[in-house]
Structure formats: C-alpha cells, structure tokens
Design a protein around this motif. Structure first.
Motif, PDB file in Angstrom:
ATOM      1  N   TYR A 167      17.443   3.333  -5.813  1.00 20.63           N
ATOM      2  CA  TYR A 167      16.240   3.642  -5.045  1.00 20.63           C
ATOM      3  C   TYR A 167      15.547   4.916  -5.544  1.00 20.63           C
ATOM      4  O   TYR A 167      14.568   5.370  -4.947  1.00 20.63           O
ATOM      5  CB  TYR A 167      16.584   3.799  -3.557  1.00 20.63           C
ATOM      6  CG  TYR A 167      16.886   2.484  -2.868  1.00 20.63           C
ATOM      7  CD1 TYR A 167      15.854   1.669  -2.392  1.00 20.63           C
ATOM      8  CD2 TYR A 167      18.190   2.042  -2.706  1.00 20.63           C
ATOM      9  CE1 TYR A 167      16.122   0.463  -1.766  1.00 20.63           C
ATOM     10  CE2 TYR A 167      18.480   0.833  -2.077  1.00 20.63           C
ATOM     11  CZ  TYR A 167      17.443   0.055  -1.610  1.00 20.63           C
ATOM     12  OH  TYR A 167      17.706  -1.141  -0.988  1.00 20.63           O
ATOM     13  N   ARG A 206       7.849   3.330   5.548  1.00 22.77           N
ATOM     14  CA  ARG A 206       8.290   2.735   4.281  1.00 22.77           C
ATOM     15  C   ARG A 206       9.803   2.838   4.072  1.00 22.77           C
ATOM     16  O   ARG A 206      10.303   2.546   2.997  1.00 22.77           O
ATOM     17  CB  ARG A 206       7.548   3.408   3.121  1.00 22.77           C
ATOM     18  CG  ARG A 206       6.049   3.144   3.143  1.00 22.77           C
ATOM     19  CD  ARG A 206       5.296   4.071   2.225  1.00 22.77           C
ATOM     20  NE  ARG A 206       5.819   4.030   0.875  1.00 22.77           N
ATOM     21  CZ  ARG A 206       5.529   4.932  -0.059  1.00 22.77           C
ATOM     22  NH1 ARG A 206       4.751   5.955   0.245  1.00 22.77           N
ATOM     23  NH2 ARG A 206       6.038   4.827  -1.264  1.00 22.77           N
ATOM     24  N   PRO A 236      11.483   6.365   1.073  1.00 24.40           N
ATOM     25  CA  PRO A 236      10.825   5.978  -0.180  1.00 24.40           C
ATOM     26  C   PRO A 236      11.007   6.982  -1.309  1.00 24.40           C
ATOM     27  O   PRO A 236      10.854   6.643  -2.471  1.00 24.40           O
ATOM     28  CB  PRO A 236       9.347   5.871   0.228  1.00 24.40           C
ATOM     29  CG  PRO A 236       9.226   6.758   1.421  1.00 24.40           C
ATOM     30  CD  PRO A 236      10.524   6.627   2.149  1.00 24.40           C
TER      31      PRO A 236
END
Length: 295
Positions: A61, A42, A90
């Motif tokens: 993010y 990911r 992630p």
C-alpha cells in the motif's frame, strides 16, 4: 474498496481518538468546489492473508508499518493476525481530532504542513471535527536518504520555475491567495488562487509553455483552462468568458487561451481573472501562492 468510518477507535501518541462518519452533505459541498475526495473517505479494509507480514502489507500500500500500527491499535509487537481485518490510509499520516475553536491553519502549523494541502486532503471542509494529517515518509536505513527524499507537499522538482503573467499588463490584486473572509457571508475559507482585476473580454495568456489538459466549463470555476507545465507544475485560469484553446494543444508563453469573464461562481462580483498555480505531489495537485510565479 472504499471504507467509511462508523465507530473506529484509533490509538496513538496523542491518545485515543474516536472517529465518526464523514458527513455526506459536507462531501457533496466539497465536490461542488472541485475538491479531491477526503483522505478519511479513502481508507480501505485489508484482510490479512496467510504468511502475510505487516511489512509486506505496508509495502503493497506504499505506507510505513508505523502508519498501519497507528491506525490499528489491536496490532501488538508488529504482528498481524491471519484473517483479521485492518484499516489502511491512502498514505502515511495520522488522524487528529480538531479541538473546539481550533482551526486547520493551527493544526497545519503544529504538524509542519502546508495549510492549503491539509485543507484539500480533507475534502475542503471548513469546519471538520476530525482530519487526516499526511506525513513525510522517511527512510529508516539512511539519514541521508531521509534528508534528500522529496516532501509529499512539494513539487516533483523545484527547478525551472514558471515566470509569467496571465494578462498583457500588470493589474491590481482584487482578492489574494490563502485564508480569507468571504465578502458575501463573512465565513473564513481558503482561496486557492489569486484574483486579478480585469475588464470582461480582456485577453488571457498562458504564463509558460505546456500542454492544455482541460478547456471547458467546470462547476464553480466556470469556463476553465488548465495547462500542465514541466517539472510537475500546473496553471489554472478560471471564470473565463470565452475559451480560445482546446485540450491536447501545446501552448507557448504568451499564447492566447481565453478572455476574462464571470462564468461559474466567482468569489468577487467585480470583473477579474481567477488564476492558480499548483504542483504535483502524492497528495494530488497542491495549490501554491501564485504571487511567487507572477513576473
């Protein structure tokens, strides 16, 4: 955009670590076990835009600048270069190479993380060569904020715990929760729930009030009912013979939701109910020891 590794080097406090592509066959097996996509699958590529700072990228993010720096050793003095691509995980964490003979349980203990969470974050691989270890994000401006920030591996709230039993009467534990040896092949694996001995056709009941979010056949789980409860808690009832409830329905503690069966691919051959408790976290639904909730 999903990012797959080919030959990326990571530098960190632990030294230089070479990553290889996550094996497609291993991920296919993970999907069959209803596991989430591995964290290493990911990662994304981000091209630095003009006037974009490391801090701004990290905020977009929802990770810390330190995490991005660990993943991109070319970054110097906290400065990113316009037009360059950087890789971003992630969530906050580090990449760890699994040593020869080392287990996920040992790695989890070294990094003060739940073994079951580490297992799921990495796609339920049984023998990974490289793993992503998630870390708690702490505030740099307030030690008090850091101490009160909820751990990503814990439930949204620990109050009002579920207290119930999925069968009408207490029964023996046929197979416990945690790291176990598969009775069929002798392999070590993580058992995300508890198997309660019960005869086929035995009534299965909800352990607390909530909303049914899934009531159907689900791969290796067989006929599965999932109920979301308050405070980010979830209960799962697997290998059912019949399902007596539908998705979207509200249930109360003790309501009939199905009957014991052997659908799917149970670990044990003898009749039982596979029961799980999970808590919502930034890593998804993390398995918890059901024994703490069986009253």
């Amino acid at each position: 955009m999903s990012f797959r590794y080919c030959s990326v080097l990571f530098c960190g406090l632990a030294g230089i670590l070479s990553l290889s592509t996550f094996p497609n066959s291993a991920w296919a097996q993970s999907k069959q076990r209803n596991c989430p996509e591995p964290a290493l699958e990911r990662f994304v590529r981000h091209q630095v835009a003009p006037e974009e700072s490391l801090k701004a990228i990290a905020q977009s993010y929802n990770v810390t600048p330190e995490t991005i720096i660990r993943m991109n050793p070319a970054i110097r003095n906290g400065k990113v270069t316009v037009g360059k691509e950087i890789i971003i995980p992630p969530y906050d964490g580090i990449v760890v190479k699994v040593g020869r003979g080392q287990t996920l349980k040992q790695i989890a203990a070294q990094h003060s993380i739940r073994a079951d969470a580490l297992f799921e974050v990495n796609g339920c691989q049984e023998n990974p060569e490289v793993v992503f270890v998630p870390q708690l994000k702490k505030s740099q401006n307030s030690t008090q904020a850091a101490s009160t920030e909820p751990n990503v591996l814990e439930t949204i709230s620990n109050s009002n715990k579920l207290n119930g039993y999925p069968l009408a009467e207490n029964t023996a534990v046929a197979f416990p929760y945690g790291w176990q040896i598969n009775p069929d092949n002798g392999e070590v694996f993580f058992h995300s729930g508890i198997d309660l001995s019960a005869q086929p056709g035995t009534s299965v009941q909800a352990i607390g009030e909530g909303i049914v979010v899934l009531a159907q056949e689900q791969g290796s789980y067989g006929n599965l009912v999932i109920i979301n409860h308050s405070n980010g808690m979830q209960s799962r009832y697997a290998h059912l013979e019949d399902i007596k409830i539908s998705a979207g329905e509200e249930v109360n503690k003790g309501d009939l939701i199905g009957t014991v069966g052997s659908t799917g691919t149970p670990t044990l051959k003898k009749p039982h109910l596979h029961f799980e408790i999970r808590s919502s976290s930034s890593l998804g639904w993390v398995a918890k020891d059901p024994w703490e909730y069986l009253k």
